[in-house]
Design an enzyme around this catalytic site. Structure first.
Site, PDB file in Angstrom:
ATOM      1  CG  HIS A 144      -1.736  -1.267   1.358  1.00 52.85           C
ATOM      2  ND1 HIS A 144      -1.350  -2.278   2.213  1.00 52.85           N
ATOM      3  CD2 HIS A 144      -2.850  -1.702   0.707  1.00 52.85           C
ATOM      4  CE1 HIS A 144      -2.202  -3.289   2.116  1.00 52.85           C
ATOM      5  NE2 HIS A 144      -3.110  -2.984   1.208  1.00 52.85           N
TER       6      HIS A 144
HETATM    7  S1  FES Z   1       1.496  -0.362   3.455  1.00 49.82           S
HETATM    8 FE1  FES Z   1      -0.036  -1.841   3.804  1.00 49.82          FE
HETATM    9  S2  FES Z   1       1.041  -3.595   4.456  1.00 49.82           S
HETATM   10 FE2  FES Z   1       2.577  -2.085   4.133  1.00 49.82          FE
END
Ligand code: FES
Length: 185
Positions: A144
């Site tokens: 993410h």
């Molecule tokens: S940013 Fe979501 S698991 Fe690392």
């Protein structure tokens, strides 16, 4: 400062060490270096016994992954440039600020802290971040988009907190112990 990308991660810089029997060695991927993980047997490791890692082969700029209590931990030997960047970073650039000195380890009192020993699971949802080499930014989480500096401090979410520091100490200039702090706790 250039923006890091996942592709910047240089897999050759990762050294994978054995999670099996004491003294065993193993490696995966191309160009990895064999190093030994010494310490307790499987039952003791499962119970959380400390593990000893030979860090003598980890050059500046390299990272290895060690396993303690069944979880991966990064061991990163910082370059002088990376240490300077971490030390001079502004507190306002972090959402979970800790001083660089708190985040860095040294093999002996009086030596400059040039080692980052942190949990290798992103504090968002647990993915394993990839190493990047911008001098200051040290890891990028491909799941993410979280970013961490070379000491594991979060500099871009959604990760809410820094990569956690395990208890550790240096038994010598070349041996790191994960699972016990300086007091042996
Ligand atoms: S940013 Fe979501 S698991 Fe690392």
């Amino acid at each position: 400062m250039s923006a890091p990308h996942a592709e910047d991660a240089t897999r050759r810089d990762f050294l994978y060490i054995a999670t099996g029997a004491a003294g065993a060695v193993a490696a995966v991927g191309v160009g990895t270096v064999l190093v030994s993980q010494m310490g307790p047997n499987a039952a003791e490791r499962a119970a959380g016994a400390p593990v000893e890692i030979d860090i003598s082969a980890i050059e500046e700029g390299q990272v290895i992954v060690a396993v303690w209590r069944g979880k991966p931990y990064f061991i990163r030997h910082l370059t002088d440039e990376e240490v300077a960047a971490a030390q001079s970073a502004e507190e306002s650039g972090f959402s979970d600020f800790e001083a660089a000195d708190v985040r860095l380890g040294a093999p002996a009192d009086g030596k400059e802290g040039k080692w980052t020993i942190v949990a290798a699971n992103c504090t968002h949802l647990g993915c394993i971040p990839t190493k990047v080499d911008t001098g200051f930014e040290g890891w990028f989480c491909p799941c993410h988009g979280s970013k961490f500096d070379v000491t594991g401090r979060v500099i871009k979410g959604p990760a809410p907190t820094n990569l956690p520091l395990p208890p550790y100490n240096f038994a010598s200039d070349t041996t790191l112990v994960i699972g016990a702090d300086k007091a042996g706790a």
